[in-house]
Every structure is written in C-alpha cells, then in structure tokens.
Design a protein around this motif. Structure first.
Motif, PDB file in Angstrom:
ATOM      1  N   THR A   6      -6.371   3.427  -2.756  1.00  0.00           N
ATOM      2  CA  THR A   6      -5.566   3.590  -1.711  1.00  0.00           C
ATOM      3  C   THR A   6      -4.608   2.226  -1.580  1.00  0.00           C
ATOM      4  O   THR A   6      -5.210   1.112  -1.562  1.00  0.00           O
ATOM      5  N   SER A   7      -3.240   2.483  -1.548  1.00  0.00           N
ATOM      6  CA  SER A   7      -2.226   1.438  -1.666  1.00  0.00           C
ATOM      7  C   SER A   7      -1.713   1.079  -0.291  1.00  0.00           C
ATOM      8  O   SER A   7      -1.393   2.094   0.355  1.00  0.00           O
ATOM      9  N   LEU A   8      -1.849   0.013   0.177  1.00  0.00           N
ATOM     10  CA  LEU A   8      -1.018  -0.253   1.405  1.00  0.00           C
ATOM     11  C   LEU A   8       0.128  -1.192   0.982  1.00  0.00           C
ATOM     12  O   LEU A   8      -0.114  -2.492   0.800  1.00  0.00           O
ATOM     13  N   ILE A   9       1.565  -0.656   0.956  1.00  0.00           N
ATOM     14  CA  ILE A   9       2.509  -1.280   0.407  1.00  0.00           C
ATOM     15  C   ILE A   9       3.313  -2.041   1.708  1.00  0.00           C
ATOM     16  O   ILE A   9       3.802  -1.482   2.178  1.00  0.00           O
ATOM     17  N   ASN A  10       3.475  -3.471   1.519  1.00  0.00           N
ATOM     18  CA  ASN A  10       4.280  -3.976   2.433  1.00  0.00           C
ATOM     19  C   ASN A  10       5.555  -4.459   2.048  1.00  0.00           C
ATOM     20  O   ASN A  10       6.241  -5.076   3.051  1.00  0.00           O
ATOM     21  N   GLY A  11       6.205  -4.321   0.737  1.00  0.00           N
ATOM     22  CA  GLY A  11       7.407  -4.387   0.722  1.00  0.00           C
ATOM     23  C   GLY A  11       7.477  -4.789  -0.811  1.00  0.00           C
ATOM     24  O   GLY A  11       6.451  -4.819  -1.580  1.00  0.00           O
ATOM     25  N   PRO A  12       8.505  -5.087  -1.234  1.00  0.00           N
ATOM     26  CA  PRO A  12       8.694  -5.437  -2.792  1.00  0.00           C
ATOM     27  C   PRO A  12       8.219  -6.909  -3.112  1.00  0.00           C
ATOM     28  O   PRO A  12       8.166  -7.551  -2.137  1.00  0.00           O
ATOM     29  N   THR A  13       7.852  -6.819  -4.370  1.00  0.00           N
ATOM     30  CA  THR A  13       7.352  -8.265  -4.791  1.00  0.00           C
ATOM     31  C   THR A  13       8.524  -9.223  -5.042  1.00  0.00           C
ATOM     32  O   THR A  13       9.776  -8.773  -4.942  1.00  0.00           O
ATOM     33  N   GLN A  14       8.324 -10.390  -5.027  1.00  0.00           N
ATOM     34  CA  GLN A  14       9.090 -11.612  -4.806  1.00  0.00           C
ATOM     35  C   GLN A  14       9.670 -12.234  -6.096  1.00  0.00           C
ATOM     36  O   GLN A  14      10.559 -13.206  -6.202  1.00  0.00           O
ATOM     37  N   HIS A  15       9.005 -11.961  -7.243  1.00  0.00           N
ATOM     38  CA  HIS A  15       9.041 -12.684  -8.309  1.00  0.00           C
ATOM     39  C   HIS A  15      10.667 -12.345  -9.092  1.00  0.00           C
ATOM     40  O   HIS A  15      10.877 -13.325 -10.047  1.00  0.00           O
ATOM     41  N   PRO A  63       2.881  -7.076   7.558  1.00  0.00           N
ATOM     42  CA  PRO A  63       3.852  -7.311   6.478  1.00  0.00           C
ATOM     43  C   PRO A  63       4.154  -8.933   6.132  1.00  0.00           C
ATOM     44  O   PRO A  63       4.670  -9.679   7.017  1.00  0.00           O
ATOM     45  N   LYS A  64       3.716  -9.461   5.023  1.00  0.00           N
ATOM     46  CA  LYS A  64       4.427 -10.760   4.299  1.00  0.00           C
ATOM     47  C   LYS A  64       4.925 -10.261   3.240  1.00  0.00           C
ATOM     48  O   LYS A  64       4.397  -9.312   2.414  1.00  0.00           O
ATOM     49  N   PRO A  65       6.054 -10.830   2.749  1.00  0.00           N
ATOM     50  CA  PRO A  65       6.815 -10.190   1.765  1.00  0.00           C
ATOM     51  C   PRO A  65       6.079 -10.202   0.459  1.00  0.00           C
ATOM     52  O   PRO A  65       5.295 -11.110   0.065  1.00  0.00           O
ATOM     53  N   GLY A  66       6.065  -9.048  -0.129  1.00  0.00           N
ATOM     54  CA  GLY A  66       5.134  -9.050  -1.643  1.00  0.00           C
ATOM     55  C   GLY A  66       3.882  -8.613  -1.344  1.00  0.00           C
ATOM     56  O   GLY A  66       3.181  -8.055  -2.396  1.00  0.00           O
ATOM     57  N   PHE A  67       3.388  -8.618  -0.266  1.00  0.00           N
ATOM     58  CA  PHE A  67       1.829  -8.420  -0.195  1.00  0.00           C
ATOM     59  C   PHE A  67       1.521  -6.987  -0.186  1.00  0.00           C
ATOM     60  O   PHE A  67       2.283  -6.083   0.230  1.00  0.00           O
ATOM     61  N   SER A  68       0.620  -6.750  -0.945  1.00  0.00           N
ATOM     62  CA  SER A  68      -0.026  -5.505  -0.875  1.00  0.00           C
ATOM     63  C   SER A  68      -1.511  -5.279  -0.840  1.00  0.00           C
ATOM     64  O   SER A  68      -2.081  -6.260  -1.242  1.00  0.00           O
ATOM     65  N   THR A  69      -2.068  -4.422  -0.143  1.00  0.00           N
ATOM     66  CA  THR A  69      -3.415  -4.294  -0.109  1.00  0.00           C
ATOM     67  C   THR A  69      -4.002  -2.909  -0.668  1.00  0.00           C
ATOM     68  O   THR A  69      -3.573  -2.103  -0.795  1.00  0.00           O
ATOM     69  N   LEU A  70      -5.091  -3.314  -1.766  1.00  0.00           N
ATOM     70  CA  LEU A  70      -5.450  -1.977  -2.544  1.00  0.00           C
ATOM     71  C   LEU A  70      -6.911  -1.862  -2.095  1.00  0.00           C
ATOM     72  O   LEU A  70      -7.683  -3.007  -2.067  1.00  0.00           O
ATOM     73  N   PHE A  71      -7.206  -0.711  -2.035  1.00  0.00           N
ATOM     74  CA  PHE A  71      -8.692  -0.391  -1.962  1.00  0.00           C
ATOM     75  C   PHE A  71      -8.965   0.422  -3.006  1.00  0.00           C
ATOM     76  O   PHE A  71      -8.404   1.555  -3.504  1.00  0.00           O
ATOM     77  N   GLY A  88       5.450   9.930  -2.845  1.00  0.00           N
ATOM     78  CA  GLY A  88       5.547  10.110  -1.509  1.00  0.00           C
ATOM     79  C   GLY A  88       4.846   9.207  -0.916  1.00  0.00           C
ATOM     80  O   GLY A  88       4.711   8.003  -1.327  1.00  0.00           O
ATOM     81  N   ALA A  89       4.401   9.644   0.315  1.00  0.00           N
ATOM     82  CA  ALA A  89       3.498   8.691   1.066  1.00  0.00           C
ATOM     83  C   ALA A  89       2.563   9.480   1.947  1.00  0.00           C
ATOM     84  O   ALA A  89       2.889  10.460   2.561  1.00  0.00           O
ATOM     85  N   ILE A 145       3.615   1.315   3.838  1.00  0.00           N
ATOM     86  CA  ILE A 145       3.446   2.594   3.270  1.00  0.00           C
ATOM     87  C   ILE A 145       2.188   2.688   2.821  1.00  0.00           C
ATOM     88  O   ILE A 145       1.642   1.764   2.156  1.00  0.00           O
ATOM     89  N   VAL A 146       1.422   3.848   2.815  1.00  0.00           N
ATOM     90  CA  VAL A 146       0.159   3.918   2.495  1.00  0.00           C
ATOM     91  C   VAL A 146       0.038   5.311   1.463  1.00  0.00           C
ATOM     92  O   VAL A 146       0.818   6.414   1.994  1.00  0.00           O
ATOM     93  N   LEU A 147      -0.547   4.939   0.481  1.00  0.00           N
ATOM     94  CA  LEU A 147      -0.504   6.161  -0.789  1.00  0.00           C
ATOM     95  C   LEU A 147      -1.863   6.405  -1.050  1.00  0.00           C
ATOM     96  O   LEU A 147      -2.736   5.226  -1.427  1.00  0.00           O
ATOM     97  N   CYS A 148      -2.480   7.280  -1.002  1.00  0.00           N
ATOM     98  CA  CYS A 148      -3.765   7.658  -1.475  1.00  0.00           C
ATOM     99  C   CYS A 148      -3.927   8.575  -2.509  1.00  0.00           C
ATOM    100  O   CYS A 148      -3.452   9.784  -2.803  1.00  0.00           O
ATOM    101  N   THR A 149      -4.478   8.066  -3.696  1.00  0.00           N
ATOM    102  CA  THR A 149      -4.485   8.793  -4.906  1.00  0.00           C
ATOM    103  C   THR A 149      -5.769   8.526  -5.816  1.00  0.00           C
ATOM    104  O   THR A 149      -6.583   7.722  -5.560  1.00  0.00           O
ATOM    105  N   ASN A 150      -5.958   9.365  -6.996  1.00  0.00           N
ATOM    106  CA  ASN A 150      -7.255   9.213  -7.766  1.00  0.00           C
ATOM    107  C   ASN A 150      -7.069   8.851  -8.911  1.00  0.00           C
ATOM    108  O   ASN A 150      -8.012   8.316  -9.752  1.00  0.00           O
ATOM    109  N   GLU A 151      -6.025   9.218  -9.844  1.00  0.00           N
ATOM    110  CA  GLU A 151      -5.980   9.130 -11.179  1.00  0.00           C
ATOM    111  C   GLU A 151      -5.263   7.757 -11.620  1.00  0.00           C
ATOM    112  O   GLU A 151      -5.496   7.377 -12.825  1.00  0.00           O
ATOM    113  N   GLY A 152      -4.673   7.094 -10.600  1.00  0.00           N
ATOM    114  CA  GLY A 152      -4.031   5.847 -11.108  1.00  0.00           C
ATOM    115  C   GLY A 152      -2.573   5.927 -11.437  1.00  0.00           C
ATOM    116  O   GLY A 152      -1.828   4.836 -11.415  1.00  0.00           O
ATOM    117  N   ASN A 153      -2.124   7.237 -11.409  1.00  0.00           N
ATOM    118  CA  ASN A 153      -0.715   7.406 -11.770  1.00  0.00           C
ATOM    119  C   ASN A 153       0.218   6.841 -10.543  1.00  0.00           C
ATOM    120  O   ASN A 153       1.518   6.418 -10.841  1.00  0.00           O
TER     121      ASN A 153
END
Lengths: 243, 499, 278
Positions: free
Chosen positions: B286-295, A206-214, B220-221, B231-239
């Motif tokens: 497949t999204s691996l979400i590590n936290g909120p964005t910082q902007h 985890p680095k703030p704001g990072f996400s990885t997309l496949f 969900g997750a 958080i890992v989310l696996c989807t096909n449609e893009g929604n």
C-alpha cells in the motif's frame, strides 16, 4: 481548513499546469459537478465528514499482545520472522544472508547508528559487498541479492511493515532485490492501523518527496487459475528480524 | 511490444461492443467454454468465502455498522464533491504534483500523450487500472509511438493475447495455464512449462528488463486524499511500485469519485478494500505517495501528474444515482453475484465494469438505451448489497434503471402492453378471478397430473409451455394452478361453519 | 410488538401425535391474511396452513376477499405507475388491520421497502404506506417475533429428513439461523443444511423468463445442492422459489417433496395431513 477560503485560493491560483497539457479549465470542470450537487440541502455550508468512531472498526485492541499478533499475521502473509536481541542482530542478519547465499546487499537505514553497526560488522566479516546507497544510477539494485532496511513502524493487525522514506534508494531497496530484510524493534509495533494514522499524523502529511509504504509479506499473485504464486515482480521473500 | 491489429480489435470489441449491447448473444460465447466458466465460478466462490471469513474475524457483529460508516463517509464526499476536488487539487499541487482535469476519455488520452511527448518518453510501463481500460489508453499510447507494457501479470497476458480482462481483480481467470504457456512461447519466445510458478518467473524476468529502460510510468489510484493531496495505491505483485517508483515521469489516472476527505479515513477504507477483494487484511503493498522525489536523479520519480477524469461520472451525481459513485472497486459484488458466475464472468457485460456495479453504472455512463439488457440480467437477490463495503443498494439502483427504461419506452410495445394489461387485471377482483380461471383452464390442458387427491394440492405439470412461457420450460417444468385455490377454500370453510 | 402466551383450542383434533396441551392465558389477536396471487392460485395449502396455525394459537384470521396482488412484477420491472395503483389498492384494503401477515417474504419485503418510496413524503399516501409497512409481517417472522411461538413447548413433531432453502428476500426479515432454530425445535426432524443455502435459486420473477439460460444455470446448481443433502423434503420459504425449484427438480428427476414452512409447522402440530403431493 475553511473550504470557502481554499476554494477562493484555488481560483486565484489556477495553475497553468492544469491546462497546458490540454486539460480542462478548473472552473469549467467543477461547474459541471456543481449543478446536481447544489440541490443537496447541506451543500451550502461545508459540513464536516462523519466522525471516525474507532470502536466501530478497530480490529486489534491496544492491550492485546501485539508482538504475538504481529508475528502470526506476518507469518500468515508469508513473511519469515527471526526473533533475536540487540546483541545478536548482526549475526542473525548474517545467518539469513548466508543461508540464502547472498553475496551483495544494499542498506537503507534511516537510523544511522544501526547502519554504521552493520557496515562495521560486514566489513569485518569480509564476506559481503555492500553496495553504495547513493549512486547516480539505481539500476545497481537489479544486481543486489538482498535489501536491508529498518522501519518506522509495524502493524500487528495486518502483520505489516511501515516504511516512510524520502530518497528513491530507500524506497526501491525493499522492491528490487529478490530478498528484503527488515529490522523491527518490538517497541515499534502498533496494534491497529488506526493507531498508525493517529500516532504518525505528521508523517503522512505532504513533505516533498515523502512516501509511506505498507509492506505485508512478499509479492504474490493468484492470477493464473487462482493458484497462489509467491515472488512476482517484487521480492520473493521478506524476512523480519525482530529485536 | 504491441498487439497486432486483429487481436487489438478483438479486445476493443469485447469491452466496446456494437450498440445496443445484446447480452444474451454475448453470453452464448462467454458460457461456451466449460473450463473457463468453472474457473470463474471457483474463483468467485473462493473469494466470496474468504471475504466472509475475513470480515467475521475482523469485525464480528459490527460488520453492518462498519459498512454503514464507510458508506456515509463516501456519500458525504460525493455530496460535496466539487469542494473536495478543489481541496485535493490545491493539496496535490502544493506537494509538487501537476494536476490535470479531463472531461472525457479523448481529453484524458490527449493529456497523457502530451505529457509523454513533452518529456520525450519512449517506453511506458503501466500497472493495472480499470480507468485506463475505460479510456482505451493502451492503444492511444502505442499509436503515439510509445512502447507500452502492461505489468500486472494478468494484464500482461491479456495484452499479449489481445484479450480483455474478465474480472476486476483477477483479469485472466477465464484462461487456463496451458493457453497462457502457449502465449508465452509464441509471443515471448520463452521455453516454459505450464506451471504457474514457471510462467510467473518468465513474466518477472521479461518485465524486469523493461523496468530498467522505462521512462514513463502510468498507474491508477485507489484513493485520492483531499486534505493531504496523497495518492494511495494498493497492489500485490510489486509492479505497481515499479511503475510509481522507478521511471522519472509518473502519470496517475483516476476517476473523480476516488477522492476521500481525510488521511485518517484510510484507517477505515484500507481495512475494507483488501478484505472485500480477496480476504487479506491489506494488500502486499500500500503506497501513500505525497509528491515527487527531490533528488533530480534521472531514474527516480521527479514528476507526478494526476489526471482527474469525469467521462460520464457527473451523469451519476444527481441524488438518486449518486451512491453508485461510492464504489471502491473491490470486486466483492462480482464474487457474490450468481449472475456474474453463471454468465461466464466480466466479458458477458460488454463493458469495462461488470457484475452488479457494472450493470448499474454502464447504462448511466454510456446510455440506458445502449445497455438496457444489463439491469434486467439480475434476479435482484441482494447478495451484492449485502457484501458492498460502502453499502450501495445495488438492487434498488437496478430497479430504478428498469423504471428509466420504461420511461424512455425501451421495452417492446408488446412487453409494455402485457405488463399494463396484467396490472389492469390485478386492479379489479372480477378480472383477477377471470384471469386466474382462464390461466388454470388453459395451462392444465397440456399438463401431466400429479394424481394428488386433495383439490388444494392437485395440479398438473407442463413440459412445453407455449408463447411467453416457453422460456420457463426450457429448463424446468411449469406447475399449473391447483384445482381449487385459496379463495375457494375460504368460501367453502365459511359456508360450512355458518350452516 | 411482543405477545406471549397462547390458547390451545380443545375443538381441533389432535391427530396422531398426542402432544401436550398447554393452558395459558390467551390474548386473541385479529390478524389479516394477505395470501398473495401465487399462493392463492398455486400453493393454497401454504395459506390454509397459516390460517390453521393462527386459529390453533387462538387468534382470529381476517381475509379481505377482494385482495389481488401487491404489484411486485410491475415494480420490479419498472412499471412504477402501475405499481403505485396496485399499492394504493392494497394499502386501502388493509388500512384498518393492526397485523397483516403473508406467507411470501418477497411480498412482505416489497411492502416494507418499496411501498413507502412509491409516494412522496408528507402525503397521506406515504403515511398510509409507512403504516402498512409497520404492520406487515412475513408469516414465520410473525410466529417468532410477534407471537413468540415455541414449537417445542407446543409439542411439534415431524419425522423425517428435511432441508431448507432460504429465499433472498428474507434478508431483512428473518435470518437463516433463526429459521433453522425453529426447524430444530421440531422433534423428530433431522435437518440437513444445503451448501450455500442462501444462494439465489434463479427465480427473480420475470428474470426467469427474460434470461432463461442464466436462470436455468442457477436453478440447476441449486437442485444439485439440494439433491446432495439426501433429504426427502425441502422446506422452501417463498412460493416463487418453490415454483422454480419444484419445476427444476421434476425436470431433472430429483424426487423430493417440497412444502412451505407454514405447511411444515401445521403438519408438525397435527393440523394438516402429511403426504399431499406437490
């Protein structure tokens, strides 16, 4: 990580966030789980999870022709592949955009030199509007014809692009416009998903704001009568420019 | 957009029926529409075949070992679930996410509403999530004054129709294109053909307008990674990506069993999830979400809330049923199950979770006496166990539930008496032979002979059996015992050889 | 446990096939037969075939006559106490037998998988259950894995078009491919595979009575697939499946002869006369 330490830290810092929206207290919540678990013989010490023995589940060997495998898997997922070289990179992208009558694009490159090169090329061509990447309002992406990005890696096993991003613009550039063009260097192609998680360990911490997309092909669904439809909410087409 | 009350109560009734749940009654409705049954069968068979092909291509002879390893990793996590949850809470919090713990559905709904209200959210977009159906979140949000849109194409249609999903992965497979087109014309005012491409385009345009104004996203997750708080989310449609990338506030609702120990475990589990579900090597996104964005930008995700839900899952933690929590919700067991296919799909099970996994976890989460029909509606063929990527022995779990039902005295007294009498007869050879004799005597009375001359093949066939056995003869003839049985043959043979 | 070599008994009639006689060194085994309640009463011919084949191969068959039932209906329906009682009886009866064979895959798999679980680990009952589980073999897997039978070398011959239903409980015992290989070793047999041969026929024991509509729907699909092969004979591997499929074929006027694998092998070796009607 020693989990005895982590659990005592967690107790020490039971965040108000846990309970101020009406949620359960951590101790109360976890106590209910502990009773059936404490009977397990190994529960006292924090035993390590089973070893991930690659040889059991690797699907693509590192010494395989990863480029061919990547191309065939990506095509199977519905991606269009354009093989080219460094010199012709800009003109190849231009050709894709022209063939699909794209008028404006948004660039989301982590690699600044490539970003500069493309900008220079397109302004010289004067045929395309490049939408600014850092706007206050990302709804501009809904009016963009194509999003162009680079990648941090690609996976031959699945034909996937891997994009690790920080800013919201880079993320949604590969989602909102109807076309996504990704520039992939052959050297970035890894054989197997295992190789990605081995090589890029830090990237997924985890680095703030990072996400990885496949990303594996254009968006699709088979919800209606099991018939495949390509282009649902995400892009209708994904093009990979392979240099 | 909201459902009218009558269609809302219809969908609630489908997944939250009057208890105790009568599966046979429900199946009369779910198997009425031949077209629907056929579509479900075709989809299930296709996905079953695709899974098989994809596993063989990827793993060859190692398939059993792969599933065993995945099962061991999940089992280990469950064996130490409290510790891994603690670790996840700490890692996720460190990444800037807000973690909430919900003991039951009511508490989870309350947390969601509180979060939404604290941010003044008015428009919510949701991606497909079984757990949000489980807690009946949609109606709670709408009652709370929050306009809520399902964005997964199938769930979008289900919401418009006030229906309920009939399959974990393809929610509207029971519907045909004509009825979907009618729904779009009536509910959205869209002028469209019934071609799936046109219908999808209608949904795309409609929902894109919604995405622009949404201020809350709920998903969900598929996995929650303990060591990194990912958080890992696996989807096909893009929604799913719209829901998690565009609105400023994101809520993840996930069952406590979704936790996995290490980020590297994804290298195995991701390989299995999409292959088990649809035969794809990976889902499109497949999204691996590590936290909120910082902007701090108003339309990026600057707050991520994770609600960890119990809601009866801790009932499954005792050792005999713990393995059921390994489930990664791939739907492979549904596609493999002949009962699922012949029963008309998910609606037949009267619960959010259907198929073999649903038959096992629903009674445990909602009461064995409320759902005693589900474990019995199985021929114990074992296809589910064979395809399960985390090696859950579902047939054994169903047998255990049947045992629990007997312990709780749920079967009728007559039924219990018959089994016990039958067992008694089998314990004593004299009673066994007497029962065999009378069985032969009575069943042959009403039978039609095959005319075989050999006494060890000579039997009759009964077209209409009486009493308990009438159920057998609704769809097949009942054979009677042969004139002479094996014991007779053995005795005769030995008499012959000794003389 | 692997035993190779077999003994050809001169005294058994050759029948009309005229196959080769093989004389090899013989190792005679004592094999106990667990006939199962269904086979005993409804399909004795499948048990007769087992005995004839084993004796033909030179082994001695023991048949404890006071055997009854393994307790599967009780176990599957949750009557654990009753299942334990029947299991104990069964274990005691076959306690001293080194090899036990049964024509039923579901009964064999109950003994393998469920019997040890019925008793607490460390007890004598549990030890005895594990012992029986190790010694029990479904008949076709006995032929293949223990007796190493080569039907081609034995000159097995059976003219006709046959198809095969692979029963669910064979999954951990013998693979569909292995059984098909045995069928293909019989000269003259034209084998046609059923579509989805390993799909459940809908018997499931008392499932067929508790959920007749579901069971009926499943067996109708199975009968459709069988009929589509155009085969004259169905080799049906478990007696419960046979009751179910045969009954459904009759109801739907699908004319097909249904026999067990043991009957097929016995017929192909001239040990049983072909043509007895089901």
């Amino acid at each position: 990580m020693n989990h005895r330490e982590s659990s005592s830290n967690a107790h020490a810092s039971t965040h108000p966030a846990l309970t101020n929206m009406g949620g359960c207290n951590q101790q109360e919540f976890l106590t209910r789980l502990k009773d059936p678990l404490e009977v397990t013989p190994t529960h006292d010490e924090f035993a390590c999870p089973p070893i991930l023995d690659d040889s059991i589940f690797r699907t693509t060997a590192s010494d395989e022709d990863v480029v061919s495998r990547f191309v065939s898997q990506a095509k199977a997922a519905g991606t269009q592949i354009h093989e080219t070289n460094e010199n012709d990179l800009c003109s190849t992208i231009n050709r894709i955009l022209t063939n699909h009558k794209c008028r404006n694009v948004s660039l989301g490159f982590v690699d600044s030199p490539m970003d500069q090169r493309l900008r220079a090329y397109f302004s010289a061509e004067k045929k395309l509007d490049i939408c600014p990447p850092s706007s206050d309002n990302s709804s501009y992406l809904f009016n963009v014809d194509a999003g162009i990005t680079d990648v941090c890696a690609a996976i031959a096993e699945t034909g996937s692009l891997v994009i690790t991003t920080q800013s919201r613009h880079f993320r949604s550039i590969s989602l909102i416009p109807p076309m996504h063009i990704a520039v992939v260097n052959r050297k970035q192609i890894l054989a197997d998903l295992i190789d990605y998680f081995d090589a890029f360990r830090d990237d997924v911490k985890p680095k703030p704001g990072f996400s990885t997309l496949f990303i594996t092909g254009p968006s699709k669904t088979a919800d209606i009568e099991g018939e495949l439809v390509v282009g649902v909410h995400g892009p209708r087409s994904v093009h990979i420019v392979l240099v | 957009m909201s459902q009218d009350t009558s269609s809302e109560s219809h969908s609630l009734h489908l997944l939250n029926p009057p208890l105790p749940f009568d599966m046979k009654l429900r199946m009369q409705q779910t198997t009425e529409n031949d077209g629907s049954v056929q579509r479900i069968q075709n989809t299930a068979r296709t996905k079953f075949a695709q899974r098989e092909k994809s596993y063989t291509e990827a793993f060859g002879d190692r398939q059993t070992d792969v599933k065993t390893l995945a099962g061991q990793i999940k089992q280990h996590t469950l064996d130490h679930l409290d510790q891994y949850l603690e670790q996840f809470i700490q890692s996720a919090t460190k990444s800037g996410m807000k973690v909430h713990l919900a003991r039951d559905a009511a508490q989870a709904r309350k947390i969601c509403l509180n979060i939404a209200q604290s941010h003044g959210c008015k428009c919510c977009i949701k991606s497909k999530s079984m757990v949000t159906e489980e807690i009946q979140l949609l109606s709670a949000l709408e009652s709370g004054g929050i306009e809520t849109y399902e964005t997964d194409l199938g769930e979008f249609i289900v919401q418009l129709d006030g229906d309920a999903p009939s399959h974990i992965v393809t929610p509207v497979i029971h519907k045909d294109r004509e009825s979907i087109a009618r729904t779009f014309r009536q509910k959205l005012g869209a002028e469209t053909t019934s071609d799936p491409e046109d219908l999808t385009e209608v949904a795309r345009q409609y929902l894109r307008n919604v995405y622009r104004k949404a201020d809350l996203g709920i998903s969900g997750a598929n996995f929650l990674v303990a060591d990194t708080g990912t958080i890992v989310l696996c989807t096909n449609e893009g929604n799913g990506r719209f829901v998690t990338e565009v609105p400023p506030v994101h809520i993840v609702v996930a069952g406590i069993e979704k936790v996995i120990p290490r980020i590297n475990d994804l290298s195995l589990l991701l390989k299995l999830l999409a292959r088990s579900s649809t035969g794809q090597p990976l889902t499109v996104y497949t999204s691996l979400i590590n936290g909120p964005t910082q902007h701090g930008d108003p339309v990026s995700t600057h707050e991520i809330n994770v609600i960890l839900l119990d809601n009866g899952r801790s009932n499954l933690l005792p050792a005999p049923t713990r393995s059921l929590l390994r489930c990664i919700r791939c739907g492979a067991c549904l596609n493999a199950c002949p009962v699922f296919r012949h029963a008309g799909g998910g609606h037949a099970y009267g619960s959010v979770y259907s198929g073999p996994i649903g038959s096992a976890i629903t009674p445990l989460m909602r009461g064995v006496s409320n759902y005693s029909d589900l474990p019995k509606a199985s021929s114990l063929c074992g296809s589910c166990h064979q395809v399960c990527p985390v090696n859950i022995n579902l047939p054994q779990q169903l047998i255990n539930l049947r045992q629990e039902a007997v312990t709780q005295q749920i079967p009728s007294r007559l039924e219990s008496l018959i089994y016990r009498l039958f067992a008694l007869c089998l314990r004593y050879p004299f009673l066994y032979r007497a029962t065999s004799y009378f069985n032969k005597l009575f069943t042959r009375l009403g039978g039609i002979s095959t005319g075989a001359h050999d006494q060890f093949s000579n039997r009759k066939w009964v077209k209409h059996a009486p009493w308990l056995f009438r159920h057998w003869t609704t769809c097949r003839d009942l054979p009677t015992p042969t004139s002479k049985n094996f014991q007779h043959w053995w005795i005769l043979r030995n008499r012959g050889s000794s003389s | 446990m692997r035993i190779s070599g077999y003994h050809h008994c001169e005294s058994i009639p050759h029948g009309q096939h005229g196959f080769h006689k093989q004389h090899r060194s013989s190792i005679d085994l004592r094999i106990a037969l667990f006939i199962t309640c269904l086979a005993d009463n409804y399909f004795p011919r499948s048990g007769i075939a087992v005995v004839k084949i084993l004796e033909y191969l030179g082994h001695e068959v023991i048949f404890p006559r006071i055997q009854t039932c393994c307790g599967q209906p009780m176990y599957n329906n949750g009557y654990r106490k009753e299942a334990c009682q029947l299991a104990r009886r069964m274990i005691k009866l076959f306690r001293d037998c080194e090899i036990v064979t049964t024509p039923s895959g579901s009964c064999a798999s109950l003994v393998h998988d469920a019997y040890p679980q019925l008793f607490t680990e460390g007890t004598q009952d549990h030890e005895a259950a594990v012992g029986l589980a190790k010694n029990t073999y479904e008949f076709v897997s006995l032929l293949k894995d223990v007796l190493d039978v080569d039907l081609t070398q034995l000159g097995a011959r059976w003219e006709g078009i046959a198809t095969y239903h692979y029963s669910c409980h064979l999954r951990h015992i013998i693979s569909q491919a292995d059984v098909e290989r045995l069928l293909n070793n019989i000269e003259g047999l034209e084998y046609r595979q059923i579509e989805s041969a390993d799909q459940c026929c809908g018997f499931g024991g008392t499932f067929s009575l508790h959920y007749p509509d579901l069971s009926g729907s499943m067996v109708r699909e199975k009968v459709r697939n069988i009929a589509e092969t155009g085969a004259e004979t169905l080799i049906c591997h478990d007696n419960g499946c046979t009751m179910n499929i045969a009954g459904a074929c009759r109801r739907q006027n699908v004319a097909i002869r249904i026999i067990s694998p043991s009957e097929l092998f016995a017929e192909s070796l001239g040990l049983l006369e072909r043509g007895a009607e089901l």
